[in-house]
Scaffold this motif. Structure first.
Motif, PDB file in Angstrom:
ATOM      1  N   TYR A 151       0.827  -1.208   0.000  1.00 53.77           N
ATOM      2  CA  TYR A 151       0.000   0.000   0.000  1.00 53.77           C
ATOM      3  C   TYR A 151       0.863   1.260   0.000  1.00 53.77           C
ATOM      4  N   ILE A 152       1.920   1.281   0.817  1.00 53.06           N
ATOM      5  CA  ILE A 152       2.739   2.495   0.933  1.00 53.06           C
ATOM      6  C   ILE A 152       3.767   2.608  -0.194  1.00 53.06           C
ATOM      7  N   GLN A 153       3.962   1.536  -0.964  1.00 50.65           N
ATOM      8  CA  GLN A 153       4.906   1.595  -2.078  1.00 50.65           C
ATOM      9  C   GLN A 153       4.411   2.509  -3.188  1.00 50.65           C
ATOM     10  N   CYS A 154       3.125   2.429  -3.486  1.00 49.28           N
ATOM     11  CA  CYS A 154       2.514   3.243  -4.538  1.00 49.28           C
ATOM     12  C   CYS A 154       3.280   3.118  -5.852  1.00 49.28           C
ATOM     13  N   ASP A 155       3.592   1.876  -6.245  1.00 53.79           N
ATOM     14  CA  ASP A 155       4.360   1.653  -7.470  1.00 53.79           C
ATOM     15  C   ASP A 155       3.480   1.430  -8.698  1.00 53.79           C
ATOM     16  N   GLY A 156       2.172   1.544  -8.511  1.00 46.52           N
ATOM     17  CA  GLY A 156       1.268   1.387  -9.651  1.00 46.52           C
ATOM     18  C   GLY A 156       0.751  -0.015  -9.852  1.00 46.52           C
ATOM     19  N   SER A 157       1.359  -0.995  -9.225  1.00 44.70           N
ATOM     20  CA  SER A 157       0.890  -2.376  -9.368  1.00 44.70           C
ATOM     21  C   SER A 157      -0.301  -2.606  -8.443  1.00 44.70           C
ATOM     22  N   PRO A 158      -1.277  -3.401  -8.885  1.00 43.66           N
ATOM     23  CA  PRO A 158      -2.480  -3.612  -8.075  1.00 43.66           C
ATOM     24  C   PRO A 158      -2.237  -4.559  -6.910  1.00 43.66           C
ATOM     25  N   ASP A 159      -3.101  -4.471  -5.908  1.00 47.78           N
ATOM     26  CA  ASP A 159      -3.107  -5.443  -4.825  1.00 47.78           C
ATOM     27  C   ASP A 159      -3.891  -6.655  -5.323  1.00 47.78           C
ATOM     28  N   PRO A 160      -3.252  -7.819  -5.483  1.00 45.19           N
ATOM     29  CA  PRO A 160      -3.948  -8.979  -6.069  1.00 45.19           C
ATOM     30  C   PRO A 160      -5.155  -9.438  -5.262  1.00 45.19           C
ATOM     31  N   ALA A 161      -5.219  -9.064  -3.983  1.00 43.10           N
ATOM     32  CA  ALA A 161      -6.335  -9.503  -3.143  1.00 43.10           C
ATOM     33  C   ALA A 161      -7.563  -8.616  -3.297  1.00 43.10           C
ATOM     34  N   ILE A 162      -7.396  -7.474  -3.963  1.00 42.94           N
ATOM     35  CA  ILE A 162      -8.514  -6.536  -4.125  1.00 42.94           C
ATOM     36  C   ILE A 162      -9.034  -6.627  -5.557  1.00 42.94           C
ATOM     37  N   ALA A 163     -10.269  -7.098  -5.705  1.00 45.77           N
ATOM     38  CA  ALA A 163     -10.847  -7.362  -7.033  1.00 45.77           C
ATOM     39  C   ALA A 163     -10.906  -6.103  -7.888  1.00 45.77           C
ATOM     40  N   GLN A 164     -11.267  -4.967  -7.275  1.00 45.45           N
ATOM     41  CA  GLN A 164     -11.414  -3.726  -8.035  1.00 45.45           C
ATOM     42  C   GLN A 164     -10.076  -3.312  -8.661  1.00 45.45           C
ATOM     43  N   GLU A 165      -9.002  -3.411  -7.893  1.00 45.38           N
ATOM     44  CA  GLU A 165      -7.682  -3.042  -8.405  1.00 45.38           C
ATOM     45  C   GLU A 165      -7.251  -3.983  -9.530  1.00 45.38           C
ATOM     46  N   MET A 166      -7.518  -5.270  -9.378  1.00 45.65           N
ATOM     47  CA  MET A 166      -7.151  -6.236 -10.414  1.00 45.65           C
ATOM     48  C   MET A 166      -7.943  -5.996 -11.698  1.00 45.65           C
ATOM     49  N   ASN A 167      -9.246  -5.734 -11.568  1.00 50.61           N
ATOM     50  CA  ASN A 167     -10.078  -5.480 -12.737  1.00 50.61           C
ATOM     51  C   ASN A 167      -9.619  -4.226 -13.478  1.00 50.61           C
ATOM     52  N   THR A 168      -9.253  -3.196 -12.721  1.00 50.49           N
ATOM     53  CA  THR A 168      -8.758  -1.957 -13.336  1.00 50.49           C
ATOM     54  C   THR A 168      -7.452  -2.208 -14.084  1.00 50.49           C
ATOM     55  N   PHE A 169      -6.549  -2.951 -13.462  1.00 52.16           N
ATOM     56  CA  PHE A 169      -5.259  -3.272 -14.080  1.00 52.16           C
ATOM     57  C   PHE A 169      -5.461  -4.030 -15.393  1.00 52.16           C
ATOM     58  N   ILE A 170      -6.338  -5.040 -15.364  1.00 51.41           N
ATOM     59  CA  ILE A 170      -6.586  -5.862 -16.558  1.00 51.41           C
ATOM     60  C   ILE A 170      -7.251  -5.037 -17.654  1.00 51.41           C
ATOM     61  N   SER A 171      -8.227  -4.205 -17.290  1.00 53.47           N
ATOM     62  CA  SER A 171      -8.947  -3.388 -18.285  1.00 53.47           C
ATOM     63  C   SER A 171      -8.004  -2.388 -18.957  1.00 53.47           C
ATOM     64  N   LEU A 172      -7.166  -1.742 -18.156  1.00 47.19           N
ATOM     65  CA  LEU A 172      -6.241  -0.746 -18.714  1.00 47.19           C
ATOM     66  C   LEU A 172      -5.240  -1.395 -19.670  1.00 47.19           C
ATOM     67  N   TRP A 173      -4.782  -2.603 -19.330  1.00 48.61           N
ATOM     68  CA  TRP A 173      -3.814  -3.252 -20.209  1.00 48.61           C
ATOM     69  C   TRP A 173      -4.487  -3.746 -21.503  1.00 48.61           C
ATOM     70  N   LYS A 174      -5.750  -4.163 -21.384  1.00 50.52           N
ATOM     71  CA  LYS A 174      -6.480  -4.585 -22.587  1.00 50.52           C
ATOM     72  C   LYS A 174      -6.604  -3.433 -23.571  1.00 50.52           C
ATOM     73  N   GLU A 175      -6.828  -2.241 -23.027  1.00 53.01           N
ATOM     74  CA  GLU A 175      -7.039  -1.069 -23.877  1.00 53.01           C
ATOM     75  C   GLU A 175      -5.756  -0.601 -24.555  1.00 53.01           C
ATOM     76  N   LYS A 176      -4.619  -0.963 -23.977  1.00 49.49           N
ATOM     77  CA  LYS A 176      -3.346  -0.513 -24.535  1.00 49.49           C
ATOM     78  C   LYS A 176      -3.018  -1.315 -25.790  1.00 49.49           C
ATOM     79  N   THR A 177      -2.697  -0.618 -26.874  1.00 54.39           N
ATOM     80  CA  THR A 177      -2.454  -1.300 -28.150  1.00 54.39           C
ATOM     81  C   THR A 177      -1.059  -0.965 -28.683  1.00 54.39           C
TER      82      THR A 177
END
Length: 610
Positions: free
Chosen positions: A98-124
């Motif tokens: 949490y305090i690292q703030c390195d941009g990587s999601p917390d794998p235990a939090i579904a919302q963060e994982m979904n955001t990470f996956i959606s953003l990477w899908k959109e990247k082309t």
């Protein structure tokens, strides 16, 4: 005519001789009867004395049972204490993330994982190098999710959390696979700018710690250029003449992880078995601090998915034609030398739909050990892997658990092909050495300390599988013991391991399934280890006793050693012949160390698989 006349025996004399003979026979029978009665009386008296002694010992054992069990309970408080420390470590890890703030999601939090996956899908339009860099984050997230499923106690995992973690793993795997495919297509669009000066065809190699990509595109369509060898590698292939004149491209994607098998959906747990983790990653023994009955239910759950494949050599080729020869070498792959009885397996299109690996369609397999070069022919392009028999190291030939230092032990497991030595200290394990047929083998894992679950997974992936799964007994002839007895034995052996050495005994095969037999001795640093003075203990889970026989004896007997007693625990049994210093060390053992030793014993199941 000369000769002596035979003396005639009268009837009276003959009767007298017969009478004397009968009297002698009766006398001998009487003497034999008296001797038998005397021996029988002596035997019965010995039995009576032994039974009385046995009854006295049982009564004494029963009298102090509660006291001994209470003392054992106090010692076993180290297990929940170790689990509490694990939980604190997990919470600390979440806080650090949490305090690292390195941009990587917390794998235990579904919302963060979904955001990470959606953003990477959109990247082309990502290059292959960019995808490889991103894959490090993705693979790390997948690993974290698997460890959450394995390390979190069942009582702390809800069904919805398990399903959430499973789905996240699956989505990450599928997206990573898709990204590699798209990046390969983008790379092929630049084929003409990457043409080789000599052949005129495109050749490109991109190498990373997790992935190596080999791409070849047939730009010149020269029928004489049928054999391809990538520069500065031993990787190459040969194609038939018809393909040499066709518009084709070949990709070989060599991953250091399994990017094929885990792509199909995993089953979700039923409500009746909420404690089971997941088909994808379950198998490790869960939560040694739980009640014994709970442990019996969980102890056989080893990592089933990881045990079936050696994810060392994977080759993916993405064109469908016939008679292709592919050559590959794995000089950098550490587990090549330990692949006993290795088989080549080829994956067909039906397998991609989620069925199984196949051996048909692959031929002309040869292996050059000195060059570490595998050559084979494929009927059609497709994923290829090397698979090891998951149970090739089972059953074990022997084992030994020996103290090295304060809160540090060495576990040696000897199999048909290998001798594996594992050091355990605090909450960490390390591969100490590997011998293959009495020859030292250098492993990349040696010297690396890991917590038990990652360590077990790493050994399996390196081909050193000494961790039975819940189905292993279908494939291995084992010396099956009652699970409850096994679990109690492992827990108490772990409590004593800082001072006492334990070892395999041949008599464990001859006692019934409700009892286990093993060797034990107090470990003295100055003691000569060539001829150690072992004691043989038999343990039923509720009673421990020292046997009269030795390892070298000719026959098995449950007879009690003279001047010894029954005890309800192994701790109190060894206390009868151990030094005060040894018992003090046992009482002051580190809780994480004891927990780690217990985890390793439960995971290897030495008493049933030796």
């Amino acid at each position: 005519m000369s000769g002596s006349k035979k003396k005639k025996v009268t009837k009276a004399e003959r009767l007298k001789l017969l009478q004397e003979e009968e009297e002698r026979r009766l006398k001998e029978e009487e003497e034999a009867r008296l001797k038998y009665e005397k021996e029988e009386m002596e035997r019965l008296e010995i039995q009576r004395i032994e039974k009385e002694k046995w009854n006295r010992l049982e009564a004494k054992d029963l009298e102090r049972r509660n006291e001994e069990l209470e003392e054992l309970y106090l010692l076993e408080r180290c297990f929940p204490e170790a689990e509490k420390l694990k939980q604190e470590t997990r919470m600390l890890s979440q806080w650090k993330h949490y305090i690292q703030c390195d941009g990587s999601p917390d794998p235990a939090i579904a919302q963060e994982m979904n955001t990470f996956i959606s953003l990477w899908k959109e990247k082309t339009n990502e290059t292959f190098e960019e995808v490889i860099e991103k894959s490090k984050v993705v693979l790390n997230l997948i690993e974290k999710l698997k460890f959450i499923l394995l390390e979190t106690p069942p009582c702390d995992l809800q069904d919805k959390n398990i399903i959430q973690y499973q789905e996240s793993i699956l989505q990450l795997q599928e997206l990573l696979h898709l990204k590699f495919n798209v990046a390969t297509e983008i790379l092929l669009r630049q084929a003409s700018t990457l043409a080789d000066l000599d052949s005129g065809n495109m050749e490109k190699v991109i190498k990373d710690e997790n992935v190596t990509l080999y791409v070849w595109a047939n730009l010149k369509k020269n029928p004489r250029h049928r054999s391809v060898r990538f520069s500065e590698t031993q990787i190459g292939f040969e194609i038939p003449r018809i393909l040499a004149t066709s518009d084709i491209a070949v990709r070989l994607l060599h991953t250091h992880y399994d990017h094929v098998s885990a792509l199909h959906p995993v089953s979700t747990p039923s409500k009746e078995h909420a404690s089971s983790v997941t088909e994808l990653v379950k198998d490790d023994v869960e939560n040694v601090e739980k009640a014994i009955c709970k442990e019996v239910e969980e102890e056989s759950k080893q990592q089933e998915k990881q045990s079936h494949l050696i994810q060392e050599e994977k080759l993916k080729v993405e064109e469908e034609q016939d008679d292709t020869e592919v050559k590959m070498s794995s000089a950098e792959e550490e587990s090549e030398a330990i692949k006993c009885e290795l088989e080549m397996k080829v994956l067909s299109e039906t397998v991609s739909a989620g069925k199984h690996w196949r051996t048909d369609g692959i031929s002309n397999v040869s292996y050059k050990p000195n060059e570490r070069l595998v050559t084979f022919s494929l009927d059609t392009f497709g994923p290829v892997t090397l698979i090891q028999d998951a149970h090739i190291n089972m059953p074990y030939q022997s084992w030994e658990l020996r103290p090295l230092d304060v809160n540090k032990v060495l576990l040696t497991v000897t199999t048909v092909f290998t001798e594996i030595q594992i050091q355990i200290k605090e909450n960490l394990c390390m591969l100490s050495s590997v011998k293959l047929k009495d020859k030292k083998h250098i492993s990349l894992l040696e010297g690396t300390w890991m917590t038990p679950i990652p360590f077990i997974i790493a050994l399996k992936e390196a081909g050193l599988n000494i961790f039975p799964t819940r189905y292993s007994h279908f494939y291995v002839v084992i010396n099956n013991k009652v699970p409850l007895v096994e679990v109690k034995a492992y827990r108490q052996m772990a409590l004593l391991s800082s001072t006492f050495a334990f070892g395999w005994s041949k008599w464990n095969l001859l006692c019934n399934s409700t009892k286990v037999v093993f060797k034990v001795r107090e470990h003295l640093p100055e003691e000569c280890t060539e001829n150690p003075n072992w004691a043989l203990l038999m343990f039923s889970g509720d009673r421990a006793q020292r046997l009269k026989i030795k390892e070298e004896s000719e026959a098995f007997s449950e007879a009690l050693k003279e001047e010894t007693e029954f005890h309800s625990t192994l701790y109190h049994m060894v206390r009868d012949f151990a030094s005060k210093e040894a018992m003090e060390k046992v009482r002051s053992s580190n809780c994480q160390f004891v927990n780690s030793v217990c985890h390793m014993l439960l995971s290897t199941r030495l008493l049933s698989y030796s």
